[in-house]
Design a protein around this motif. Structure first.
Motif, PDB file in Angstrom:
ATOM      1  N   ARG A  34      16.529  17.035 -67.394  1.00  0.00           N
ATOM      2  CA  ARG A  34      15.105  16.793 -67.646  1.00  0.00           C
ATOM      3  C   ARG A  34      14.282  17.719 -66.750  1.00  0.00           C
ATOM      4  O   ARG A  34      14.778  18.172 -65.726  1.00  0.00           O
ATOM      5  CB  ARG A  34      14.746  15.353 -67.284  1.00  0.00           C
ATOM      6  N   PRO A  35      13.024  17.990 -67.139  1.00  0.00           N
ATOM      7  CA  PRO A  35      12.166  18.777 -66.225  1.00  0.00           C
ATOM      8  C   PRO A  35      12.014  18.042 -64.903  1.00  0.00           C
ATOM      9  O   PRO A  35      12.011  16.811 -64.872  1.00  0.00           O
ATOM     10  CB  PRO A  35      10.820  18.824 -66.950  1.00  0.00           C
ATOM     11  N   VAL A  40       9.900  16.560 -62.453  1.00  0.00           N
ATOM     12  CA  VAL A  40       8.509  16.133 -62.280  1.00  0.00           C
ATOM     13  C   VAL A  40       8.486  14.807 -61.553  1.00  0.00           C
ATOM     14  O   VAL A  40       9.409  14.017 -61.639  1.00  0.00           O
ATOM     15  CB  VAL A  40       7.761  15.936 -63.624  1.00  0.00           C
ATOM     16  N   ALA A  41       7.434  14.600 -60.843  1.00  0.00           N
ATOM     17  CA  ALA A  41       7.235  13.321 -60.176  1.00  0.00           C
ATOM     18  C   ALA A  41       5.853  12.826 -60.549  1.00  0.00           C
ATOM     19  O   ALA A  41       4.894  13.588 -60.563  1.00  0.00           O
ATOM     20  CB  ALA A  41       7.341  13.506 -58.673  1.00  0.00           C
ATOM     21  N   GLU A  42       5.766  11.548 -60.882  1.00  0.00           N
ATOM     22  CA  GLU A  42       4.438  11.010 -61.165  1.00  0.00           C
ATOM     23  C   GLU A  42       3.683  10.905 -59.848  1.00  0.00           C
ATOM     24  O   GLU A  42       4.278  10.708 -58.799  1.00  0.00           O
ATOM     25  CB  GLU A  42       4.575   9.647 -61.841  1.00  0.00           C
ATOM     26  N   PRO A  43       2.360  11.049 -59.916  1.00  0.00           N
ATOM     27  CA  PRO A  43       1.593  11.054 -58.674  1.00  0.00           C
ATOM     28  C   PRO A  43       1.750   9.731 -57.920  1.00  0.00           C
ATOM     29  O   PRO A  43       1.848   8.672 -58.526  1.00  0.00           O
ATOM     30  CB  PRO A  43       0.152  11.273 -59.125  1.00  0.00           C
ATOM     31  N   THR A  44       1.786   9.862 -56.608  1.00  0.00           N
ATOM     32  CA  THR A  44       1.874   8.665 -55.781  1.00  0.00           C
ATOM     33  C   THR A  44       0.468   8.160 -55.490  1.00  0.00           C
ATOM     34  O   THR A  44      -0.519   8.779 -55.903  1.00  0.00           O
ATOM     35  CB  THR A  44       2.565   9.006 -54.460  1.00  0.00           C
ATOM     36  N   ALA A  45       0.374   7.065 -54.772  1.00  0.00           N
ATOM     37  CA  ALA A  45      -0.932   6.511 -54.431  1.00  0.00           C
ATOM     38  C   ALA A  45      -1.719   7.532 -53.611  1.00  0.00           C
ATOM     39  O   ALA A  45      -1.148   8.390 -52.952  1.00  0.00           O
ATOM     40  CB  ALA A  45      -0.758   5.233 -53.636  1.00  0.00           C
TER      41      ALA A  45
END
Lengths: 216, 348
Positions: free
Chosen positions: A200-201, A203-208
């Motif tokens: 998969r690419p 990527v990380a979803e944005p954190t707080a």
């Protein structure tokens, strides 16, 4: 028949032209960082050397990987675009199958073998074959230690990780001449021209939100 | 009389897969597929996601463009493509596709600069460019002031952002305010009902000392942090954050600096035409402020319609058509994608 074949899933940028009976011309340059630069001139070269015109082409064969994404996409978008503009079919072939078909092994003696290519990030793309034409497992992407084997291992992955793969065999990289022969003679499974990414690419979803106010 | 060149342009420098077709200065097709929705939950464009989407969108975009234009690909006289600047892997998909097209059609290939294409696109809407002109290009990836003497070969960078691009600042502030990605249109909308003077946020690189070294450069990182501090302080005090007012005040600060420096560039270089392009050129406050202040200063403003301001293939085709018309030398099939292509290099 005039089949244009190429593969960009390994450090080799390899192009060949096949007329249904034999390979008419080839161009191969090994340079992991220059697929985008080298492929189109390679195609122009084989056409010129064979004295053929682009409008004579009847089909395209392209390696669909697995392989490092950026180079792999150069091959696939080239194949799809050429196929579209010339209105000719595009046949995808698993790059590891091409290496397996060319394996420098004595099948009578070795039994099943592995094909392994460089997946970067200290991993390999690999598949297991019961003979040169029969893939029995894979393709996968793994750390060499997880798939270490005393069996024969074909491809650049073996020479990169001799501890995991002590029994290396050639060839190092796939050749478009082999790819062209396999497709022209119908002796390899043909796939859609869709890349085998296997990962998969990143990527990380944005954190707080982080505070911008310094503690005082 | 021979007809004007039919040029197909490909753009894949960021998240938009664009294929445009022009005949000379006339727009025939502008097919754009965007992977923006796939990036939204990450709060920004993810290069590998964009590159994968380009591969899937390329042939359908070619089909759509030729259908829209009512031409066969065989009829195309030249192929133009963005060869930089942009995301390396994304650029490469477009460049490889353009080479395949040029090879398959037996037509010349022109690798062109993305920023110059943002300038050239205005010819499709407002006719031949006044040259020289000053171009203010503002998007999620760029914030540049350019002196354009000849868009096919002589473009001089006057200044650029030294940190975040203007569009990036909009995205980051939108996130602070709980507005969706991409931030530009949402901040614009919220700001319409806000008070631009509610808070006076800093104008980056406008102090006399900064102007000595960075007269035509921009900085939006400090502005973004100032907004963040203001919002966080409010929250800590248990006070509500007036989203519309903060959006308006932030937007005012960005537009003020952009227009001020663009006008200064016009005056300094004795140029009476300002062209604004890039995704942020769609901002309603930027358009209004530019028209108002430029009008007062006797500078004409040209802003293409929003669809031509954001990334698209038509802008690449427009620049390609001017290259063909001016008899510029085509690129070779060994054309490189150059992620940091300087704006002084209009074509490779």
């Amino acid at each position: 028949m005039l089949l244009l074949a190429f593969d960009t899933a390994t450090p080799a940028v390899t192009v060949a032209l096949h007329d249904g009976r034999s390979v008419l011309a080839t161009s191969t340059i090994v340079d992991a960082m220059r697929h985008g630069e080298l492929l189109a001139p390679g195609i122009a070269t084989v056409l010129r050397e064979a004295g053929a015109d682009r409008s004579d082409l009847t089909g395209i064969a392209v390696g669909v990987g697995p392989g490092p994404f950026t180079g792999l996409r150069v091959g696939l978008v080239t194949a799809r675009t050429l196929g579209h503009v010339l209105d000719i079919p595009v046949h995808g072939v698993c790059t590891l199958d091409v290496l397996a078909a060319a394996a420098e092994v004595d099948e009578g003696q070795v039994g099943s073998f592995l094909v392994a290519t460089d997946a970067r990030r200290k991993e390999v793309y690999w598949a297991r074959y019961s003979d040169r034409r029969t893939r029995v497992d894979g393709p996968h992407v793994s750390r060499p230690a997880e798939v270490a084997t005393p069996d024969v291992v074909v491809g650049r992955g073996a020479t990169l990780y001799p501890d995991a793969f002590p029994n290396a065999a050639g060839p190092l990289d796939p050749s478009a001449a082999d790819l062209a022969r396999l497709v022209a003679t119908g002796s390899v499974p043909v796939l859609e021209p869709v890349p085998l990414y296997l990962r998969r690419p990143d990527v990380a979803e944005p954190t707080a939100r982080k505070s911008v106010l310094t503690a005082r | 009389m021979t007809s004007e060149p039919l040029v197909l342009g490909i753009e894949t420098s960021c998240d938009e897969t664009g294929v445009g077709i022009v005949r000379g200065g006339t727009l025939l097709a502008d097919a754009v597929a965007s992977s923006l929705d796939e990036h939204a939950r990450f709060g920004g464009v993810v290069p590998e996601v964009a590159s994968r989407a380009h591969l899937e969108a390329m042939v359908p975009a070619l089909e759509r463009a030729s259908r829209e234009a009512g031409v066969r690909l065989d009829d195309v006289d030249a192929v133009a493509v963005t060869s930089g600047p942009g995301l390396a892997g994304a650029l490469l998909v477009g460049v490889a596709s353009a080479k395949a097209l040029a090879l398959g059609l037996g037509k010349p290939l022109f690798g062109v600069n993305h920023l110059a294409a943002h300038v050239a696109v205005d010819t499709l809407e407002h006719g031949p460019l006044p040259q020289p002109c000053i171009a203010l290009l503002v998007s999620g990836g760029h914030s540049s002031l350019l002196l354009v003497e000849d868009v096919t070969q002589t473009v001089t960078p006057l200044g650029a952002t030294i940190d975040d691009a203007a569009g990036e600042a909009f995205d980051k502030v939108a996130r602070l305010l709980g507005l969706p990605f991409p931030g530009g249109p949402y901040v614009d909308r919220a700001a319409r009902t806000g008070d631009p003077a509610y808070v006076v946020f800093p104008r980056g690189l406008t102090s006399p000392r900064d102007l000595e070294r960075h007269r035509f450069d921009f900085s939006f990182s400090g502005l973004k942090t100032a907004v963040a501090r203001w919002v966080e302080t409010r929250e800590r005090e248990g006070q509500p954050v007036p989203v519309d007012d903060v959006a308006a005040a932030f937007q005012e600060a960005v537009c003020d600096v952009l227009v001020r420096k663009a006008l200064d560039a016009c005056r300094t270089h004795g140029v009476n035409d300002l062209l604004i392009g890039g995704g942020v050129a769609a901002n309603s406050r930027l358009r209004a402020m530019a028209e108002e202040r430029c009008g007062a200063a006797g500078v004409r403003v040209r802003v293409p319609r929003p669809k031509l301001c954001t990334d698209n293939g038509a802008m690449v085709a427009a620049l390609g058509a001017q290259m063909v018309a001016r008899g510029r030398t085509p690129s070779g099939l060994d054309l490189l994608a150059d992620s940091s292509m300087p704006v002084t290099v209009v074509a490779r």
